[in-house]
Write an enzyme that holds these catalytic residues in place. Structure first.
Site, PDB file in Angstrom:
ATOM      1  N   ARG A 102      62.804  50.989 -17.951  1.00  0.00           N
ATOM      2  CA  ARG A 102      63.441  50.625 -16.675  1.00  0.00           C
ATOM      3  C   ARG A 102      62.540  50.875 -15.472  1.00  0.00           C
ATOM      4  NH1 ARG A 102      67.457  52.627 -20.072  1.00  0.00           N
ATOM      5  NH2 ARG A 102      67.159  54.698 -19.234  1.00  0.00           N
ATOM      6  N   GLU A 129      64.907  67.500 -27.079  1.00  0.00           N
ATOM      7  CA  GLU A 129      65.846  68.512 -27.545  1.00  0.00           C
ATOM      8  C   GLU A 129      65.533  68.926 -28.987  1.00  0.00           C
ATOM      9  OE1 GLU A 129      70.683  69.163 -27.785  1.00  0.00           O
ATOM     10  OE2 GLU A 129      69.874  67.279 -27.036  1.00  0.00           O
TER      11      GLU A 129
END
Length: 182
Positions: A66, A103
């Site tokens: 994006r 993560e």
């Protein structure tokens, strides 16, 4: 330079919240609705142009994917080159890469080794749609610097300030965002 209350309202109202995406408990900020709203996209791009027109930039670097949308549009408006920062394995020429932690593991972004070679000590603005934990953005700033340029600022449409990614990034470069999500 900050957004006016009217500009902020136009941009914020054009971004859709998607609950429980990509997993339960997450509220995804969907910018596709900003992109297909000509007024909101125009307000966004005009604000960025006004903010950065006096920065003497040589390039805009956009983060996959994006960041390409906002970065390429801004590069055209400013009359400077655009450089994509991609996920590993997506660029066809000789690259340098930078790992960053997720993560559960690591990911990697890369840039063409010669991305900024036409202009020594090029001044680069990094652009993406959103900053969350800051891992991708920090790796991207490091890549810009490794490629022989100077990242003068990192710009985001949205900043998820509760995740503190902008604080991590401020150790590497100046940070600007249009809209803060607390």
């Amino acid at each position: 330079m900050t957004l006016s209350n009217t500009e902020r309202a136009i941009i914020e109202s054009a971004i859709r919240d998607i609950k429980d995406f990509p997993k339960p408990g997450i509220v995804f900020k969907d910018i596709t609705t900003l992109l297909n709203n000509g007024k909101a996209f125009g307000v966004t791009m005009n604000h960025l142009y006004e903010k950065y027109k006096e920065y003497n930039l040589d390039y805009i670097a956009g983060i996959d994917a994006r960041g390409f949308i906002f970065g390429a549009a801004l590069a055209q408006m400013l009359g400077v080159g655009f450089v994509p920062i991609r996920k590993k394995g997506k660029l066809p020429y000789t690259t340098i890469s930078e790992k960053y932690s997720l993560e559960y593991g690591f990911d990697e972004v890369e840039i063409h080794l010669d991305a900024f070679s036409a202009i020594p000590n090029a001044r680069v603005l990094l652009v993406d749609d959103l900053i969350a934990t800051g891992g991708t953005a920090a790796a991207s700033v490091k890549l810009i610097n490794q490629a022989g340029a100077l990242c003068v600022e990192a710009c985001f449409i949205l900043c998820l300030s509760f995740l503190d990614g902008y604080k991590k990034l401020q150790e590497l470069t100046e940070v600007y965002s249009l809209v803060e999500v607390k």
